[in-house]
Design a protein around this motif. Structure first.
Motif, PDB file in Angstrom:
ATOM      1  N   LYS A   1       0.834  -1.203   0.000  1.00 63.79           N
ATOM      2  CA  LYS A   1       0.000   0.000   0.000  1.00 63.79           C
ATOM      3  C   LYS A   1       0.873   1.260   0.000  1.00 63.79           C
ATOM      4  O   LYS A   1       0.456   2.308  -0.472  1.00 63.79           O
ATOM      5  N   ASN A   2       2.078   1.152   0.549  1.00 69.40           N
ATOM      6  CA  ASN A   2       2.985   2.304   0.554  1.00 69.40           C
ATOM      7  C   ASN A   2       3.330   2.741  -0.868  1.00 69.40           C
ATOM      8  O   ASN A   2       3.495   3.936  -1.138  1.00 69.40           O
ATOM      9  N   THR A   3       3.450   1.762  -1.764  1.00 66.84           N
ATOM     10  CA  THR A   3       3.746   2.090  -3.156  1.00 66.84           C
ATOM     11  C   THR A   3       2.621   2.926  -3.751  1.00 66.84           C
ATOM     12  O   THR A   3       2.853   3.910  -4.457  1.00 66.84           O
ATOM     13  N   TYR A   4       1.382   2.549  -3.453  1.00 67.02           N
ATOM     14  CA  TYR A   4       0.232   3.303  -3.965  1.00 67.02           C
ATOM     15  C   TYR A   4       0.127   4.673  -3.301  1.00 67.02           C
ATOM     16  O   TYR A   4      -0.295   5.643  -3.938  1.00 67.02           O
ATOM     17  N   ALA A   5       0.529   4.775  -2.040  1.00 62.93           N
ATOM     18  CA  ALA A   5       0.542   6.083  -1.372  1.00 62.93           C
ATOM     19  C   ALA A   5       1.549   7.010  -2.042  1.00 62.93           C
ATOM     20  O   ALA A   5       1.281   8.199  -2.259  1.00 62.93           O
ATOM     21  N   LEU A   6       2.732   6.463  -2.382  1.00 59.90           N
ATOM     22  CA  LEU A   6       3.737   7.262  -3.088  1.00 59.90           C
ATOM     23  C   LEU A   6       3.236   7.646  -4.480  1.00 59.90           C
ATOM     24  O   LEU A   6       3.417   8.783  -4.925  1.00 59.90           O
ATOM     25  N   LEU A   7       2.588   6.711  -5.170  1.00 62.62           N
ATOM     26  CA  LEU A   7       2.004   7.023  -6.470  1.00 62.62           C
ATOM     27  C   LEU A   7       0.968   8.131  -6.361  1.00 62.62           C
ATOM     28  O   LEU A   7       0.892   9.025  -7.214  1.00 62.62           O
ATOM     29  N   ALA A   8       0.162   8.082  -5.306  1.00 61.83           N
ATOM     30  CA  ALA A   8      -0.834   9.130  -5.086  1.00 61.83           C
ATOM     31  C   ALA A   8      -0.166  10.486  -4.917  1.00 61.83           C
ATOM     32  O   ALA A   8      -0.573  11.484  -5.520  1.00 61.83           O
ATOM     33  N   LEU A   9       0.880  10.525  -4.099  1.00 62.78           N
ATOM     34  CA  LEU A   9       1.608  11.770  -3.849  1.00 62.78           C
ATOM     35  C   LEU A   9       2.181  12.338  -5.142  1.00 62.78           C
ATOM     36  O   LEU A   9       2.006  13.529  -5.452  1.00 62.78           O
ATOM     37  N   MET A  10       2.862  11.501  -5.919  1.00 63.85           N
ATOM     38  CA  MET A  10       3.514  11.982  -7.142  1.00 63.85           C
ATOM     39  C   MET A  10       2.489  12.398  -8.190  1.00 63.85           C
ATOM     40  O   MET A  10       2.674  13.388  -8.900  1.00 63.85           O
TER      41      MET A  10
END
Length: 442
Positions: free
Chosen positions: A257-266
């Protein structure tokens, strides 16, 4: 061995070494950013991770050959295919030349040393699937726990993302010499520890993924607030960071889920690109940005990623930063921004990351929820941190707070201090514009 990176191309243009000018330099830079990491990854599997430096040399030689030939012969119709073809056969020549000098861990390398098996082996290792898999193996190899965290990220940025040493040093707020030492240490550890070229499993995967995501985040930040070059935003770096994160998110072997959180941020930050700079490449502050130019589709995509990232009881630094960005993106106007919520998010963030830059950003938010004087009091608590000695946003942010606090003389003095820093022309221009603005109201 001759080395080429994006800085080499930029210098060549400045010295008028490229007759066709910007066109060829942009082609090379585009290829370097998008294909360098792919080629280094494939050749690292071919030569074995202990020979990572050899893989980089072969790719850099191919890039250098492109720079030389395209300058006089023009860019071929399929530049990517041209680079790959050159890199393939340079790899074969290297294996034949050094087969008695080095040990190669890869079975592929054995096939490439025979003229009968080389062609099918080359076709196999350069398929899209193999390239994608090798990039994943590469990024996790760079982030092995035997390597220190700062060296992990430096190595990832260098080998997989095509960063030059000066770009990495600026991203880390350190010196070129320190970064070079980190890279040398990392490569030595990979060789001596015989680190395998693979994606780890179980807890090892989770541990290494944190460093992988940090490297991708740094790559995006260098593009979002470019420290080198003439442009305020380096779009290709941001695109590359998002591509790497999507590659991880789409891998069945990696569920995070951290990967998707980073994707959301970027993605949410990318949605505001069109409003961040004017026609003259000058930065536009958030309060003056035209929100009608924000990319609504990217905002929806970012909000989708963020919602997916929060489906488990897991909160990371990227979850918080993405939520801050979402708060900005969903505010109809600057004046209606929910600064109290953003301050609460920063209070949560500093429990995970009490870095000077996070504290600086929190102080700026305090100026919105309270007043500039209160924000300056927060900044005074961290003003002696060594990281701020050459960090331009500290000087400009503090100057703006003093200006808002009706202390223009102090603000002007801080900007003159900032001009003493080693700055790109674009930043000096911004500071001079601010000096004119402050001087009018002094």
């Amino acid at each position: 061995m001759i080395s080429i990176d994006s800085d080499t191309v930029q210098k060549a243009v400045q010295l008028d070494m490229i007759p066709e000018g910007k066109n060829i330099s942009e082609k090379i830079d585009h290829l370097f950013r998008h294909e360098y990491g792919k080629l280094v990854s494939v050749l690292t599997k071919t030569f074995g991770p202990s020979n990572m430096d050899l893989a980089e040399d072969v790719v850099q030689e191919a890039m250098y050959e492109a720079l030389n030939k395209w300058t006089y012969q023009g860019v071929p119709k399929n530049p990517v295919g041209w680079i790959y073809k050159v890199a393939k056969y340079k790899a074969v020549n290297t294996l034949n030349r050094e087969k008695y000098k080095r040990e190669y861990a890869s079975e592929v390398a054995h096939h490439l040393q025979s003229e009968w098996t080389a062609e099918p082996a080359l076709k196999h290792i350069f398929t899209d699937k193999e390239i994608a898999d090798d990039q994943l193996r590469m990024i996790f190899t760079c982030c092995h726990p035997s390597i220190s965290s700062d060296s992990q990220i430096a190595l990832t940025l260098k080998t997989l993302c095509g960063f030059s040493i000066p770009e990495i040093s600026k991203a880390f707020l350190t010196t070129d010499e320190n970064i070079n030492k980190r890279l040398v240490r990392a490569r030595k550890i990979i060789k001596e520890a015989e680190i395998p070229f693979e994606i780890p499993m179980g807890k090892a995967l989770e541990q290494r993924l944190n460093s992988v995501l940090e490297a991708i985040y740094l790559l995006f930040n260098e593009g979002y607030n470019a420290t080198t070059g003439n442009n305020m935003i380096r779009y290709e770096l941001c695109e590359e960071a998002i591509r790497l994160a999507e590659m991880i998110a789409n891998s069945p072997a990696i569920k995070s889920k951290n990967t998707y959180a980073l994707l959301a941020l970027m993605t949410l930050n990318s949605a505001r690109f069109n409003s961040r700079i004017d026609a003259f490449e000058n930065s536009i502050p958030l309060e003056h940005q035209d929100r009608n130019t924000w990319d609504k589709d990217l905002i929806k995509k970012g909000l989708y990623y963020l919602e997916f990232a929060t489906t488990q009881n897991e909160i990371s630094l990227y979850h918080i930063l993405a939520t801050i960005s979402a708060t900005h993106c969903t505010a109809p106007t600057y004046e209606s921004t929910d600064w109290e919520s953003i301050l609460s998010l920063y209070d949560l963030l500093i429990q995970m990351d009490k870095s000077p830059i996070v504290l600086l950003n929190r102080a700026i938010v305090v100026s919105k929820t309270a007043n500039p004087q209160r924000a300056l009091e927060e900044l005074n608590k961290i003003k002696d941190d060594p990281a701020f000695r050459s960090y331009l946003p500290f000087y400009t942010s503090k100057a703006e707070l003093h200006f808002q606090n009706k202390e223009p003389k102090i603000a002007i003095s801080l900007l003159y201090d900032a001009l003493k820093l080693p700055l790109e022309p674009k930043f000096k221009s911004l500071i001079n514009s601010k000096l004119q603005e402050y001087s009018k109201k002094n």
